[in-house]
Scaffold this motif. Sequence first.
Motif, PDB file in Angstrom:
ATOM      1  N   PRO A 243       3.511   0.734  -5.786  1.00 25.00           N
ATOM      2  CA  PRO A 243       2.811   0.100  -4.663  1.00 25.00           C
ATOM      3  C   PRO A 243       1.560  -0.661  -5.057  1.00 25.00           C
ATOM      4  O   PRO A 243       1.375  -1.814  -4.667  1.00 25.00           O
ATOM      5  CB  PRO A 243       2.494   1.288  -3.746  1.00 25.00           C
ATOM      6  CG  PRO A 243       3.572   2.277  -4.037  1.00 25.00           C
ATOM      7  CD  PRO A 243       3.857   2.142  -5.503  1.00 25.00           C
ATOM      8  N   LEU A 244       0.713  -0.031  -5.862  1.00 22.34           N
ATOM      9  CA  LEU A 244      -0.574  -0.662  -6.148  1.00 22.34           C
ATOM     10  C   LEU A 244      -0.510  -1.716  -7.245  1.00 22.34           C
ATOM     11  O   LEU A 244      -1.548  -2.229  -7.674  1.00 22.34           O
ATOM     12  CB  LEU A 244      -1.618   0.409  -6.460  1.00 22.34           C
ATOM     13  CG  LEU A 244      -2.027   1.218  -5.219  1.00 22.34           C
ATOM     14  CD1 LEU A 244      -3.050   2.273  -5.577  1.00 22.34           C
ATOM     15  CD2 LEU A 244      -2.566   0.321  -4.123  1.00 22.34           C
ATOM     16  N   ASN A 245       0.702  -2.077  -7.674  1.00 13.98           N
ATOM     17  CA  ASN A 245       0.831  -3.304  -8.465  1.00 13.98           C
ATOM     18  C   ASN A 245       0.420  -4.521  -7.641  1.00 13.98           C
ATOM     19  O   ASN A 245       0.208  -5.594  -8.199  1.00 13.98           O
ATOM     20  CB  ASN A 245       2.263  -3.487  -8.971  1.00 13.98           C
ATOM     21  CG  ASN A 245       2.502  -2.779 -10.299  1.00 13.98           C
ATOM     22  OD1 ASN A 245       1.563  -2.350 -10.966  1.00 13.98           O
ATOM     23  ND2 ASN A 245       3.761  -2.659 -10.675  1.00 13.98           N
TER      24      ASN A 245
ATOM     25  N   PHE B 191       0.856  -1.181   0.000  1.00 11.36           N
ATOM     26  CA  PHE B 191       0.000   0.000   0.000  1.00 11.36           C
ATOM     27  C   PHE B 191       0.899   1.241   0.000  1.00 11.36           C
ATOM     28  O   PHE B 191       1.973   1.236   0.599  1.00 11.36           O
ATOM     29  CB  PHE B 191      -0.912   0.000   1.230  1.00 11.36           C
ATOM     30  CG  PHE B 191      -2.183   0.761   1.035  1.00 11.36           C
ATOM     31  CD1 PHE B 191      -3.260   0.184   0.382  1.00 11.36           C
ATOM     32  CD2 PHE B 191      -2.311   2.059   1.492  1.00 11.36           C
ATOM     33  CE1 PHE B 191      -4.448   0.884   0.184  1.00 11.36           C
ATOM     34  CE2 PHE B 191      -3.486   2.777   1.305  1.00 11.36           C
ATOM     35  CZ  PHE B 191      -4.559   2.180   0.646  1.00 11.36           C
ATOM     36  N   PRO B 192       0.507   2.322  -0.704  1.00  9.94           N
ATOM     37  CA  PRO B 192       1.339   3.535  -0.720  1.00  9.94           C
ATOM     38  C   PRO B 192       1.717   3.992   0.685  1.00  9.94           C
ATOM     39  O   PRO B 192       0.962   3.846   1.632  1.00  9.94           O
ATOM     40  CB  PRO B 192       0.430   4.569  -1.415  1.00  9.94           C
ATOM     41  CG  PRO B 192      -0.438   3.737  -2.305  1.00  9.94           C
ATOM     42  CD  PRO B 192      -0.701   2.465  -1.544  1.00  9.94           C
ATOM     43  N   ARG B 193       2.934   4.521   0.784  1.00  9.44           N
ATOM     44  CA  ARG B 193       3.492   5.056   2.032  1.00  9.44           C
ATOM     45  C   ARG B 193       3.882   3.935   3.006  1.00  9.44           C
ATOM     46  O   ARG B 193       3.870   4.124   4.210  1.00  9.44           O
ATOM     47  CB  ARG B 193       2.527   6.038   2.702  1.00  9.44           C
ATOM     48  CG  ARG B 193       2.013   7.133   1.797  1.00  9.44           C
ATOM     49  CD  ARG B 193       3.129   7.985   1.239  1.00  9.44           C
ATOM     50  NE  ARG B 193       3.829   8.711   2.309  1.00  9.44           N
ATOM     51  CZ  ARG B 193       5.020   9.272   2.168  1.00  9.44           C
ATOM     52  NH1 ARG B 193       5.677   9.155   1.033  1.00  9.44           N
ATOM     53  NH2 ARG B 193       5.569   9.902   3.180  1.00  9.44           N
ATOM     54  N   SER B 194       4.264   2.783   2.442  1.00  6.42           N
ATOM     55  CA  SER B 194       4.674   1.649   3.273  1.00  6.42           C
ATOM     56  C   SER B 194       6.172   1.410   3.243  1.00  6.42           C
ATOM     57  O   SER B 194       6.648   0.377   3.726  1.00  6.42           O
ATOM     58  CB  SER B 194       3.966   0.364   2.801  1.00  6.42           C
ATOM     59  OG  SER B 194       2.576   0.442   3.008  1.00  6.42           O
ATOM     60  N   GLY B 195       6.934   2.325   2.666  1.00  6.61           N
ATOM     61  CA  GLY B 195       8.380   2.157   2.591  1.00  6.61           C
ATOM     62  C   GLY B 195       8.861   1.645   1.252  1.00  6.61           C
ATOM     63  O   GLY B 195      10.009   1.198   1.142  1.00  6.61           O
ATOM     64  N   THR B 196       8.011   1.726   0.225  1.00  2.93           N
ATOM     65  CA  THR B 196       8.409   1.204  -1.085  1.00  2.93           C
ATOM     66  C   THR B 196       9.538   2.031  -1.705  1.00  2.93           C
ATOM     67  O   THR B 196      10.430   1.476  -2.358  1.00  2.93           O
ATOM     68  CB  THR B 196       7.210   1.173  -2.038  1.00  2.93           C
ATOM     69  OG1 THR B 196       6.602   2.475  -2.097  1.00  2.93           O
ATOM     70  CG2 THR B 196       6.175   0.147  -1.583  1.00  2.93           C
TER      71      THR B 196
END
Length: 624
Positions: free
Chosen positions: A461-463, A380-385
């Motif tokens: 992220p949303l891949n 999920f976005p903002r998870s450290g990607t």
Amino acid sequence: MSTPLPSSSSLLAQHMLAAYQAGDMPRVQALGESITDIASADDTAVLLYGAALQYVGRLDESIALFRHLTQRHPGVSEYWNNLGLVAREAGDYTLAEDALLKAIALGPSNAQTHYNLGLLYSQQQRWLLARESLLEAVGLAGDFVEARLQAAYACHFCGDTRGAEVMLEDAAQWPPQAADQALILATILSSLGYQKTAFQTLDRAVLPEGPARAALVMRIVALRASMHERSNDVHEAARELEVLPVATLEALPAGDWELRHAGLQVHASVASRRGELDYAAALFARLQGERDEAHLQANAAFSLASIRDKQGRRDEARQALRDAHAAQLRFARDFVPELLEEGSQPLDMVQHNVDRLAHDRWSALRAPRSHESPVFVVGFPRSGTTLLEQMLDSHPDFRSMDERAFIYELIKRMQLAGQSYPADLAGLSQANVDQLRDIYANVVSKVVPDLGNRRLVDKNPLNMLCLPMIMRLFPEARIILCLRHPCDVLLSCYMQPFRSPAFMVLCSTLERLARGYVDAFEQWFRHVEVFAPRVLEWRYESVVSRFDEHIARLGQFLELDDATPMARFAEHARAKGFISTPSYAQVTEGIHRKAVNRWHAYRDLFEPVLPTLRPMMERLGYSI
């Protein structure tokens, strides 16, 4: 101006046309003044007289002449186009739209008319309609540079990053642009990560002579400073701003608001990066109230909220966030009104599922081996990607391409071809999947032409919602799922000014975010059970507390002989410059625990959504 000439013209019209072609508009006007009866005047004479009156700003009279021509010849597209152009200049947008639509109905293959309508919609900030009209113009005339630039600008505002990128694919080879156009082009190129081309565009900008020159020079300085700050070169940004002090910006006349806004915004951003938080907050607060344009208000309010959060002034941060989301929803309402309805789903991909029975029908096809496949970084976005992406990119065996939606684009291509996703993945032939992989490789090569033998890192992220497509094309790919405490993730999303209108809606409340987060992970786990992909869970809190251990673990997962170069990611990120995601500044700071349990300061905001989150939190191994 369009000038359809009749086979024969009056002597007056011939003289007017000669003057027009020589660029002598005062003479065209003077000759036009000699017309005593418009009703009986030659078409060309009326047309040129209307153009001359438009040139000198006598717009109402010009409109009357062009309207007369459309009444005289209602089937001539060019006359309606001219009426639309002068009506737009006069601010009569209803007349302008009606006239241009009539012109298009009469001459649907005229790219210039579609372009003019797109400019009208852009001027009105009706960005979806502008995008549609401008893309139509480009479709009719692929070498129409001005249309491609304006189409890219409309795509940019609509959150269609890929559309903007396609429009500007060969922008580095475009001729030098007029300064106002160069500013638009450089802005979009910079947002897409093409910093070198953006700076070159500004260096080559054609500046006019006269009073407008000074303001355009200052706008170029402001944009260059902003691009340097966005590339983590704060020192160079500050150096640029030495010739554009705040006092100069404040002294500008009201009509130069765009320059003042851009200049004050970059001053505020640089001040924030230097730790001058009160000064930066004062500038952002001023920017928030200066214009009634939703996207400008939202950006300023988000920046103000970030500063107040850093200062521990939580009540002020909360108020700024409320203001930011209210402004963003005003903006998003024009693009995705259906997502504002109760029960809507901003993450449309969560509705596309493959169960075991469907997967059993997939035909066995040849596919690249693990080391020949991209490494996918999801979560999920903002998870450290972004942190992980920069670690991988700092290793000589890998090359990241910043955040691209290329997998999602392949899904859209399937759908545009009349295929159902994901149901029709089962029936794809070897030739079909090879073609999809070739398309993917082609778009990747345009972003990272120097990939060579290195392994691609596809961080989006949303891949995580596109796992069926990933597994169809690259079934042996290594996938890294980034995890972080769900409440920290949601808070960070809530505090970010995302460009996608759908994501603006998703992040507008913690309730929407919590539901979206749970929906995304429920789909992820369903698909993991079906596909059994090669996945490494990369937990942010563990990484920042036991960094070396996790670097070694990551190296083992990716079968590396030496993983130590990844430990120098912060140095690599600083040298790299531009990073597209909101974490562009944080990843240059190295490993720290400042972002762990950040949500505790806003715990009361999370109380209403904890029942929604709790089951997934427990499944992910997190506690309240």
